[in-house]
Design an enzyme around this catalytic site. Structure first.
Site, PDB file in Angstrom:
ATOM      1  N   TYR A 155       0.813  -1.223   0.000  1.00 32.82           N
ATOM      2  CA  TYR A 155       0.000   0.000   0.000  1.00 32.82           C
ATOM      3  C   TYR A 155       0.846   1.272   0.000  1.00 32.82           C
ATOM      4  CZ  TYR A 155      -3.337   3.631   0.985  1.00 32.82           C
ATOM      5  OH  TYR A 155      -4.065   4.794   0.911  1.00 32.82           O
ATOM      6  N   LYS A 159       1.210   3.771  -3.363  1.00 29.63           N
ATOM      7  CA  LYS A 159       0.766   5.169  -3.330  1.00 29.63           C
ATOM      8  C   LYS A 159       1.931   6.112  -3.630  1.00 29.63           C
ATOM      9  CE  LYS A 159      -2.886   6.438  -2.616  1.00 29.63           C
ATOM     10  NZ  LYS A 159      -4.024   6.638  -3.544  1.00 29.63           N
TER      11      LYS A 159
END
Length: 373
Positions: A155, A159
């Site tokens: 994650y 990002k």
């Protein structure tokens, strides 16, 4: 300005819905396109009601489908890209998270070039900046500090790479000879009505006699209300559409916070739930250092079992760090460049969210009654 249109990816989600509602107030906006993989029936119904005010087109499709993106971007003036997989415990799988969050963003940028969409606003995450260690104390961080996550967990890494792609795309030549202008917003932990995280916390507590889990009492963060994050997106699109303001905003990233007091995640959940009978677990929780090493052992077990069994640990080192860090930011740059001031005060945000939590409690009680009859 002539009539314009806006595409919101992930527009059926927690943040996306709030952005759509604020877009309804924008001057000369002719169409809102909302792209999501699937729309919940209640969201579809709500958006259908809004179609009397403005042309609102719901598009169901995959962020990895190039043809879908090409069609969605055709004729759009602005893209607000909120769609992503938020997965801090690696429940979804690395490949899926990286594909959706990174490849999906890259494909959307390419679709903007082909369709000559001049403005692209990306919803990034505070996790692009950190925290990297629960021992590290970071307070009032600003963009000039150039903080960057060191995690390879899917994650935060996805990002970071997605934001990098968006900011590097600023200045790209468009098919019609124009120029692509981009920026990224990094919100803190977002709370408010409809928050999937608060929903999960409260439902888990309701199944445990109203006792909230005690995972993050050592953290200190400045959460941000969903309505204020949505407002920051509106101000960003206004700035990038204004030739005078665009020069200072294009290619930039901005932290988004508000006047919610710095507190732990546990304290936030308790503040929002105590009126409805929720309480914090009184049992002693493991210290962060022990929890961190336990997470490390579980990750090793998961790795060793991976050839024969997909073991998913309940938490990992990244999650433990996230839940036990002191990490707050300043939003002065957004104030200066975007003219950002929170639309909602802490008191307003708190009351709205508490009322929603109360509705969850009511639903739970009604469900229990149905079961007993």
């Amino acid at each position: 300005m002539a009539g314009w249109s806006c595409l919101v990816t992930g527009g059926g989600g927690f943040l996306g819905q709030r952005i759509v509602h604020l877009l309804l107030e924008e001057k000369d906006l002719q169409e809102i396109r909302v792209l999501d993989k699937v729309f919940k029936p209640e969201v579809r119904e709500e958006f259908s009601k809004l179609q009397s005010k403005i042309k609102l087109t719901m598009l169901e499709g995959d962020i990895l489908d190039e043809q879908c993106l090409k069609g969605a971007c055709q004729g759009a003036s602005v893209v607000i890209h909120t769609a992503s997989i938020i997965d801090v415990v690696n429940a979804v799988g690395r490949e899926t998270v990286m594909k959706v969050n990174v490849k999906g963003t890259q494909l959307l940028l390419e679709a903007c070039v082909q369709a000559s969409v001049p403005v692209f606003i990306h919803t990034s995450s505070i996790e692009v900046a950190g925290p990297n260690s629960y021992r590290e104390v970071i307070q009032n961080a600003c963009e000039e500090d150039r903080l960057e996550t060191a995690w390879s967990a899917p994650y935060p890494l996805s990002k970071k790479l997605a934001e990098k792609a968006v900011l590097e795309a600023n200045g790209w030549a468009l098919q019609n000879g124009g120029t692509l202008h981009t920026c990224a917003l990094r919100p803190m932990y977002i709370y408010g009505e409809g928050s999937p995280f608060i929903f999960a916390h409260m439902n888990k507590a309701l199944e445990n006699n109203g006792v909230l889990t005690h995972n993050s009492k050592f953290s200190r963060v400045n959460p941000v209300y969903v309505g204020n994050v949505a407002w920051a997106h509106i101000l960003a699109l206004r700035a990038l559409r204004d030739p005078r303001k665009a020069l200072s905003v294009q290619g930039q990233f901005y932290y988004v916070a508000d006047d919610t007091p710095p507190q732990s995640y546990d304290d936030l959940n308790y503040t929002l739930g105590k009126e409805w009978g929720f309480c914090l677990d009184s049992r002693r929780s493991l210290p962060p250092s022990l929890r961190y090493w336990l997470a490390f052992l579980l990750e090793i077990v998961s790795f060793l079992l991976s050839p024969i069994y997909n073991y998913q640990p309940p938490f990992n080192r990244h999650f433990v760090t996230l839940c036990n860090s002191v990490f707050t930011v300043s939003y002065k740059k957004a104030q200066r460049d975007l003219g950002y001031e929170p639309l909602f005060t802490w008191e307003e945000a708190k009351q709205k969210t508490k009322a929603w939590v109360g509705s969850l409690v009511k639903q739970h009680k009604e469900a229990l009654k149905t079961k007993t009859h």
